[in-house]
Design a protein around this motif. Sequence first.
Motif, PDB file in Angstrom:
ATOM      1  N   ARG A  70       0.813  -1.215   0.000  1.00 50.99           N
ATOM      2  CA  ARG A  70       0.000   0.000   0.000  1.00 50.99           C
ATOM      3  C   ARG A  70       0.851   1.271   0.000  1.00 50.99           C
ATOM      4  O   ARG A  70       0.490   2.261  -0.622  1.00 50.99           O
ATOM      5  CB  ARG A  70      -0.941  -0.024   1.204  1.00 50.99           C
ATOM      6  CG  ARG A  70      -1.910   1.139   1.255  1.00 50.99           C
ATOM      7  CD  ARG A  70      -2.962   0.957   2.337  1.00 50.99           C
ATOM      8  NE  ARG A  70      -2.382   0.897   3.656  1.00 50.99           N
ATOM      9  CZ  ARG A  70      -2.390  -0.169   4.442  1.00 50.99           C
ATOM     10  NH1 ARG A  70      -2.974  -1.271   4.032  1.00 50.99           N
ATOM     11  NH2 ARG A  70      -1.829  -0.152   5.639  1.00 50.99           N
ATOM     12  N   ARG A  71       1.981   1.239   0.691  1.00 52.43           N
ATOM     13  CA  ARG A  71       2.805   2.436   0.835  1.00 52.43           C
ATOM     14  C   ARG A  71       3.926   2.543  -0.189  1.00 52.43           C
ATOM     15  O   ARG A  71       4.385   3.645  -0.490  1.00 52.43           O
ATOM     16  CB  ARG A  71       3.407   2.480   2.242  1.00 52.43           C
ATOM     17  CG  ARG A  71       2.380   2.444   3.355  1.00 52.43           C
ATOM     18  CD  ARG A  71       1.424   3.607   3.283  1.00 52.43           C
ATOM     19  NE  ARG A  71       2.120   4.877   3.461  1.00 52.43           N
ATOM     20  CZ  ARG A  71       1.538   6.066   3.365  1.00 52.43           C
ATOM     21  NH1 ARG A  71       0.261   6.141   3.085  1.00 52.43           N
ATOM     22  NH2 ARG A  71       2.231   7.164   3.546  1.00 52.43           N
ATOM     23  N   LEU A  72       4.382   1.394  -0.726  1.00 57.38           N
ATOM     24  CA  LEU A  72       5.538   1.420  -1.625  1.00 57.38           C
ATOM     25  C   LEU A  72       5.218   0.881  -3.011  1.00 57.38           C
ATOM     26  O   LEU A  72       5.367   1.576  -4.013  1.00 57.38           O
ATOM     27  CB  LEU A  72       6.690   0.609  -1.014  1.00 57.38           C
ATOM     28  CG  LEU A  72       7.207   1.050   0.364  1.00 57.38           C
ATOM     29  CD1 LEU A  72       8.308   0.129   0.827  1.00 57.38           C
ATOM     30  CD2 LEU A  72       7.697   2.477   0.324  1.00 57.38           C
ATOM     31  N   PHE A  73       4.764  -0.370  -3.066  1.00 58.99           N
ATOM     32  CA  PHE A  73       4.643  -1.043  -4.349  1.00 58.99           C
ATOM     33  C   PHE A  73       3.572  -0.427  -5.243  1.00 58.99           C
ATOM     34  O   PHE A  73       3.677  -0.472  -6.471  1.00 58.99           O
ATOM     35  CB  PHE A  73       4.356  -2.531  -4.143  1.00 58.99           C
ATOM     36  CG  PHE A  73       5.382  -3.233  -3.301  1.00 58.99           C
ATOM     37  CD1 PHE A  73       6.706  -2.814  -3.298  1.00 58.99           C
ATOM     38  CD2 PHE A  73       5.036  -4.304  -2.489  1.00 58.99           C
ATOM     39  CE1 PHE A  73       7.658  -3.457  -2.506  1.00 58.99           C
ATOM     40  CE2 PHE A  73       5.972  -4.951  -1.704  1.00 58.99           C
ATOM     41  CZ  PHE A  73       7.296  -4.523  -1.714  1.00 58.99           C
ATOM     42  N   CYS A  74       2.520   0.140  -4.628  1.00 55.82           N
ATOM     43  CA  CYS A  74       1.444   0.708  -5.452  1.00 55.82           C
ATOM     44  C   CYS A  74       1.896   1.947  -6.218  1.00 55.82           C
ATOM     45  O   CYS A  74       1.229   2.376  -7.157  1.00 55.82           O
ATOM     46  CB  CYS A  74       0.234   1.037  -4.566  1.00 55.82           C
ATOM     47  SG  CYS A  74       0.543   2.355  -3.383  1.00 55.82           S
ATOM     48  N   ARG A  75       3.024   2.540  -5.814  1.00 49.52           N
ATOM     49  CA  ARG A  75       3.521   3.724  -6.518  1.00 49.52           C
ATOM     50  C   ARG A  75       4.352   3.373  -7.746  1.00 49.52           C
ATOM     51  O   ARG A  75       4.742   4.262  -8.497  1.00 49.52           O
ATOM     52  CB  ARG A  75       4.374   4.568  -5.566  1.00 49.52           C
ATOM     53  CG  ARG A  75       3.660   4.949  -4.273  1.00 49.52           C
ATOM     54  CD  ARG A  75       4.500   5.881  -3.440  1.00 49.52           C
ATOM     55  NE  ARG A  75       3.859   6.163  -2.161  1.00 49.52           N
ATOM     56  CZ  ARG A  75       4.313   7.041  -1.271  1.00 49.52           C
ATOM     57  NH1 ARG A  75       5.399   7.731  -1.537  1.00 49.52           N
ATOM     58  NH2 ARG A  75       3.695   7.233  -0.134  1.00 49.52           N
ATOM     59  N   LEU A  76       4.661   2.090  -7.925  1.00 50.59           N
ATOM     60  CA  LEU A  76       5.451   1.675  -9.073  1.00 50.59           C
ATOM     61  C   LEU A  76       4.595   1.635 -10.336  1.00 50.59           C
ATOM     62  O   LEU A  76       3.365   1.595 -10.275  1.00 50.59           O
ATOM     63  CB  LEU A  76       6.051   0.293  -8.814  1.00 50.59           C
ATOM     64  CG  LEU A  76       7.030   0.183  -7.628  1.00 50.59           C
ATOM     65  CD1 LEU A  76       7.430  -1.268  -7.426  1.00 50.59           C
ATOM     66  CD2 LEU A  76       8.252   1.046  -7.857  1.00 50.59           C
ATOM     67  N   GLU A  77       5.256   1.631 -11.466  1.00 51.08           N
ATOM     68  CA  GLU A  77       4.557   1.496 -12.736  1.00 51.08           C
ATOM     69  C   GLU A  77       4.043   0.061 -12.883  1.00 51.08           C
ATOM     70  O   GLU A  77       4.502  -0.869 -12.211  1.00 51.08           O
ATOM     71  CB  GLU A  77       5.486   1.862 -13.888  1.00 51.08           C
ATOM     72  CG  GLU A  77       5.988   3.306 -13.830  1.00 51.08           C
ATOM     73  CD  GLU A  77       6.908   3.635 -14.973  1.00 51.08           C
ATOM     74  OE1 GLU A  77       7.142   2.750 -15.834  1.00 51.08           O
ATOM     75  OE2 GLU A  77       7.414   4.774 -15.024  1.00 51.08           O
ATOM     76  N   ASP A  78       3.121  -0.110 -13.830  1.00 47.01           N
ATOM     77  CA  ASP A  78       2.484  -1.417 -13.991  1.00 47.01           C
ATOM     78  C   ASP A  78       3.458  -2.499 -14.450  1.00 47.01           C
ATOM     79  O   ASP A  78       3.219  -3.693 -14.211  1.00 47.01           O
ATOM     80  CB  ASP A  78       1.327  -1.312 -14.983  1.00 47.01           C
ATOM     81  CG  ASP A  78       0.158  -0.534 -14.401  1.00 47.01           C
ATOM     82  OD1 ASP A  78       0.118  -0.393 -13.169  1.00 47.01           O
ATOM     83  OD2 ASP A  78      -0.696  -0.064 -15.174  1.00 47.01           O
ATOM     84  N   VAL A  79       4.560  -2.110 -15.103  1.00 45.11           N
ATOM     85  CA  VAL A  79       5.499  -3.129 -15.594  1.00 45.11           C
ATOM     86  C   VAL A  79       6.177  -3.863 -14.439  1.00 45.11           C
ATOM     87  O   VAL A  79       6.687  -4.979 -14.617  1.00 45.11           O
ATOM     88  CB  VAL A  79       6.563  -2.471 -16.503  1.00 45.11           C
ATOM     89  CG1 VAL A  79       5.932  -1.934 -17.766  1.00 45.11           C
ATOM     90  CG2 VAL A  79       7.291  -1.361 -15.764  1.00 45.11           C
ATOM     91  N   TYR A  80       6.194  -3.249 -13.251  1.00 49.52           N
ATOM     92  CA  TYR A  80       6.822  -3.888 -12.095  1.00 49.52           C
ATOM     93  C   TYR A  80       5.818  -4.657 -11.242  1.00 49.52           C
ATOM     94  O   TYR A  80       6.210  -5.257 -10.232  1.00 49.52           O
ATOM     95  CB  TYR A  80       7.516  -2.833 -11.228  1.00 49.52           C
ATOM     96  CG  TYR A  80       8.596  -2.067 -11.954  1.00 49.52           C
ATOM     97  CD1 TYR A  80       9.823  -2.658 -12.258  1.00 49.52           C
ATOM     98  CD2 TYR A  80       8.381  -0.747 -12.345  1.00 49.52           C
ATOM     99  CE1 TYR A  80      10.805  -1.956 -12.924  1.00 49.52           C
ATOM    100  CE2 TYR A  80       9.366  -0.034 -13.017  1.00 49.52           C
ATOM    101  CZ  TYR A  80      10.579  -0.645 -13.307  1.00 49.52           C
ATOM    102  OH  TYR A  80      11.548   0.050 -13.972  1.00 49.52           O
ATOM    103  N   ARG A  81       4.565  -4.650 -11.613  1.00 49.69           N
ATOM    104  CA  ARG A  81       3.565  -5.351 -10.822  1.00 49.69           C
ATOM    105  C   ARG A  81       3.800  -6.862 -10.832  1.00 49.69           C
ATOM    106  O   ARG A  81       3.612  -7.537  -9.812  1.00 49.69           O
ATOM    107  CB  ARG A  81       2.171  -5.015 -11.352  1.00 49.69           C
ATOM    108  CG  ARG A  81       1.010  -5.760 -10.699  1.00 49.69           C
ATOM    109  CD  ARG A  81       1.007  -5.647  -9.199  1.00 49.69           C
ATOM    110  NE  ARG A  81       0.944  -4.277  -8.729  1.00 49.69           N
ATOM    111  CZ  ARG A  81       0.907  -3.947  -7.457  1.00 49.69           C
ATOM    112  NH1 ARG A  81       0.967  -4.893  -6.520  1.00 49.69           N
ATOM    113  NH2 ARG A  81       0.856  -2.675  -7.103  1.00 49.69           N
TER     114      ARG A  81
END
Length: 722
Positions: A70-81
């Motif tokens: 919620r605090r870190l990963f959601c700020r990444l672009e979709d290619v890193y999902r």
Amino acid sequence: MGSAVERTDEHVREYLIYRGFTSTLKQLDSEIKVDKEKGFRVDKIIEQLQQFIQNFDLFGLKEYWLYLDRRLFCRLEDVYRSTVNKLRTSLYRYYIINTIQKGNLEKTQEFFQKQALELQGQAEWRDWFILPFMPAPEQNPAFSPYFSRQWADTFLVSLHNFLSVLFQCMHILIFDAEVQKTTGLTEENEQLRQMLFALQTESRDQRDGDEMVHHKLPAYVQNMDRLGDTELDLVSSQRATSTTTTPSRNFFFTLLPQGRRTPGKPAQITAGSSPSQVDEQFGSDLLFVKCFDVTISQSTQQSANQLAHPRHKKIQDHEKERKELFSKPLQQTPEKKGETGEADSPAETFSDLPDSCSKTCGGGTEGGGLSPEQPFIKLSQEEYGEHHSSIMHCRVDCSGRRVASLDVDGVIKVWSFNPIIQTKATIMSKSPLLSLEWATKPDRLLLLGSGVGTVRLYDTEAKKNLYEMNIDETHPRILSLACSPSGSSFVCSAAALSRSGSVESVSRLPIPISGQLLLWDTKTVKQQLQFSLEPEPVAINCTAFNHNGNLLVTGAADGVIRLFDMQRYESAMSWRAHDGEVYSVEFSYDENTVFSIGEDGKVIQWNIHRCGVKQSEQALAQDATGPFVLSGYSGYKQVQVPRGRLFAFDSEGQHVLTCSSSGGLIYRLTNGVPALESVLSLGGHKAPVVTVDWCSAVDCGTCLTASMDGKIKLSTLLAQKP
């Protein structure tokens, strides 16, 4: 980064001291002393995850990973999902392998029981459900690599490297930048405050000079109903017997709202100019000046040409009508003149004007005169009549340049009203449309919600559809759209069909219709998440963000208002607000309260700091809350449920515009009982008004009122000087 971390440590220490957590404060100080890196400790995060795994704490492991997501990963672009998902899968497998190696098969079975709903549809977990029932899984070729020390070390190193790169690339703590930004804004505000003080000082000096003239006027002129300083100067000039000029403030100074007034050069007023010259220069905005037969010099006319209203050309079109109005002689009662030979008092002359002139001078008040407490004057009212059926939505964009209006036939009109009313684009829809919303960034984009489960993103300048998003087939009715002020996402409310299977249903069902509240990304055009609606999924009728998009308020068909925290994407509070559906909801100007209008015909102000606590409550007429009814000949009756905004605030949040059967009504917000005090009726409609909006982006505020006969009225208001 080091300074930002130290600043954060200080904030945490202040919080702990304030709360009295002395033991926690001592532990924090001891850990800070041994911390030499002064930065983000990835090894501590890995150590915490391993501790959860070693203690078989599945709940703590999931919550910790959810917090990181919620605090870190959601700020990444979709290619890193996909990378994040693979790391989560490996983390869960690491947990399962540890339970088997430690011989705790009960925890192994517990994992699959609690995670079955989440994992059973994923292909990478299909073969893992048999793992608890295998006698020697470490010897199975499919699972033996996961029991090796090499796989565990590789996973932990990969997770460590991923978090390390993430912390280096993402500026999670931006206190230094925020401090610099705040300092710059503080300095800019101080400069503007000094400029404002200088302008107020100059204005005060001019006002003092005007009062030197005013105190020489007779007592009955000083005690007249509230008139501006300029009008008194003009009356004084008319009554003066000499031909000498007297200083006067520029008239257009009073036509600006208080917060935007700037001192102008003193105008010269003399005798000798004809009344027609005054009318040609100032138009209908100076209609009441002509009632006093005021004379203005040539120099004043030249300055008026420079300061004329942007709609000056349009006002000249009504020249013929005004000349017919003033061609009628005023009825005056002969009075005895004083020894000085003065004419009848302006107060008596003003009271003897024709009704039409009195209403124009009084800004549309019912009494026809100038009310001493009247906050607005209605300068003009224009009509946009390009629609041929009842209006559902009418919204002004963020810049105040364009208006988008939608009728029940699915026709959208995009048009402007400054300096003239002009249609920019017409959008025809084959599928029924139920909702409409302007995007914030860029403001030329328009969101259109349909009754078949789609949302279109339309470019009003290029006049073409950019995207068409399929929301949900089981909930095809897109009832409400709200764009985040940041412009990166929008909230979409989708509802199921009514019991009869039709898209539109007038009567409210006893059981609220099922619905969903979804968050979509405008850049990737993908759904981000689905909000939880407690106690059960219900149709959301209205949505609204606060000024920075951190809070979202919704009103639902079950009469409940829900407040969502958009940083954590979860419900902060909810309470039952109305008996019946909630039709319209908005944040107040200071965002400490929420206003709502419901099916029960009440407008209620709620305190968002105390769940379910009413600040004020007042009942409104049915023509202000709906459902709206339009009756015709031969028993014809058209009924429409509310879809658009039922109320709108002015720029300062002190007044609110609502619907009525004959036009918009403006109320003053009060702290007493009743909560709303009626101050102005805009009128002008022959059919019930179903939605309103208030544009304050220009100097003179413009109220939009849309009715069931397809007519939209634009009422230009002038804020009175307090």
